[in-house]
Design a protein around this motif. Sequence first.
Motif, PDB file in Angstrom:
ATOM      1  N   TYR A  37       0.877  -1.141   0.055  1.00  0.00           N
ATOM      2  CA  TYR A  37      -0.114  -0.001  -0.162  1.00  0.00           C
ATOM      3  C   TYR A  37       0.805   1.373  -0.011  1.00  0.00           C
ATOM      4  N   GLN A  39       0.960   5.605   0.852  1.00  0.00           N
ATOM      5  CA  GLN A  39       0.332   6.517   1.437  1.00  0.00           C
ATOM      6  C   GLN A  39       0.876   7.743   0.905  1.00  0.00           C
ATOM      7  N   SER A  42      -0.469  13.569   3.444  1.00  0.00           N
ATOM      8  CA  SER A  42      -1.781  13.941   3.487  1.00  0.00           C
ATOM      9  C   SER A  42      -2.658  13.334   2.567  1.00  0.00           C
ATOM     10  N   ARG A  43      -2.507  12.323   2.118  1.00  0.00           N
ATOM     11  CA  ARG A  43      -3.529  11.647   0.974  1.00  0.00           C
ATOM     12  C   ARG A  43      -3.810  10.191   1.443  1.00  0.00           C
ATOM     13  N   GLN A  44      -4.955   9.824   0.947  1.00  0.00           N
ATOM     14  CA  GLN A  44      -5.534   8.347   1.432  1.00  0.00           C
ATOM     15  C   GLN A  44      -4.556   7.157   1.081  1.00  0.00           C
ATOM     16  N   MET A  45      -4.546   6.184   1.789  1.00  0.00           N
ATOM     17  CA  MET A  45      -3.625   5.009   1.576  1.00  0.00           C
ATOM     18  C   MET A  45      -4.269   4.358   0.374  1.00  0.00           C
ATOM     19  N   LEU A  47      -4.026   0.868  -2.720  1.00  0.00           N
ATOM     20  CA  LEU A  47      -3.411  -0.265  -2.953  1.00  0.00           C
ATOM     21  C   LEU A  47      -2.274  -0.067  -4.439  1.00  0.00           C
ATOM     22  N   PHE A  91       3.701   0.787   2.843  1.00  0.00           N
ATOM     23  CA  PHE A  91       3.430  -0.286   3.835  1.00  0.00           C
ATOM     24  C   PHE A  91       3.034  -1.924   3.163  1.00  0.00           C
ATOM     25  N   GLN A 107       5.889  -1.869   9.380  1.00  0.00           N
ATOM     26  CA  GLN A 107       6.191  -0.491  10.019  1.00  0.00           C
ATOM     27  C   GLN A 107       6.119   0.736   8.904  1.00  0.00           C
ATOM     28  N   GLY A 108       6.350   0.391   7.867  1.00  0.00           N
ATOM     29  CA  GLY A 108       6.444   1.319   6.659  1.00  0.00           C
ATOM     30  C   GLY A 108       7.862   1.820   6.484  1.00  0.00           C
TER      31      GLY A 108
END
Lengths: 115, 115
Positions: A37, A39, A42-45, A47, A91, A107-108
């Motif tokens: 994923y 991210q 400031s924007r949406q996660m 796929l 992620f 953890q990213g």
Amino acid sequence: AQTVTQSQPEMSVQEAETVTLSCTYDTSESDYYLFWYKQPPSRQMILVIRQEAYKQQNATENRFSVNFQKAAKSFSLKISDSQLGDAAMYFCAYRRRQGAQKLVFGQGTRLTINP
Amino acid sequence: DVKVTQSSRYLVKRTGEKVFLECVQDMDHENMFWYRQDPGLGLRLIYFSYDVKMKEKGDIPEGYSVSREKKERFSLILESASTNQTSMYLCASSSTNRDKSYEQYFGPGTRLTVT
């Protein structure tokens, strides 16, 4: 319990070059999904790409591809021809194929693209 | 396009207050999820719901409760907010349709600060 580990908190790459993000996981299941994923700031996660464990062929989506090594429980993401818009947190996530659809996240890795 | 919305992008509350975070999805998804996102820890599942009035604990349910009275809406409740609940909260939804059940769609997140 399943766990997902991303050992690179931060990565950077020059624009137009290739970068690989690492992910390892631990599970006793044989049938599952793996995901990357993205991210953006400031924007949406969203796929990026998914891999089904029963498929031997590595998934590919345009400039994004994975290297899925089931025996080693490794699932890395390769981004080719990096673009400024690829800058984001990435992620890695795991989900059992059957039963509850909950995701287990790593953890990213924060990816920076240098112009 | 799937749309998942969250009631607030930013929220500041005082210790001890009761806090409601609302999430709405418009794709008739059966499953809904609440995660919290903390630096270095990735996303951790708080609660999820696979049907109206149904809920299951995730990995970190302590200090939280949820409510799902309608299919499209999933609320996260902090009964008595504490400073250690300062975090980014992400809502997600997914379908149980066999052909579409692999992807979770995320909302924009609510950054909650408890002072």
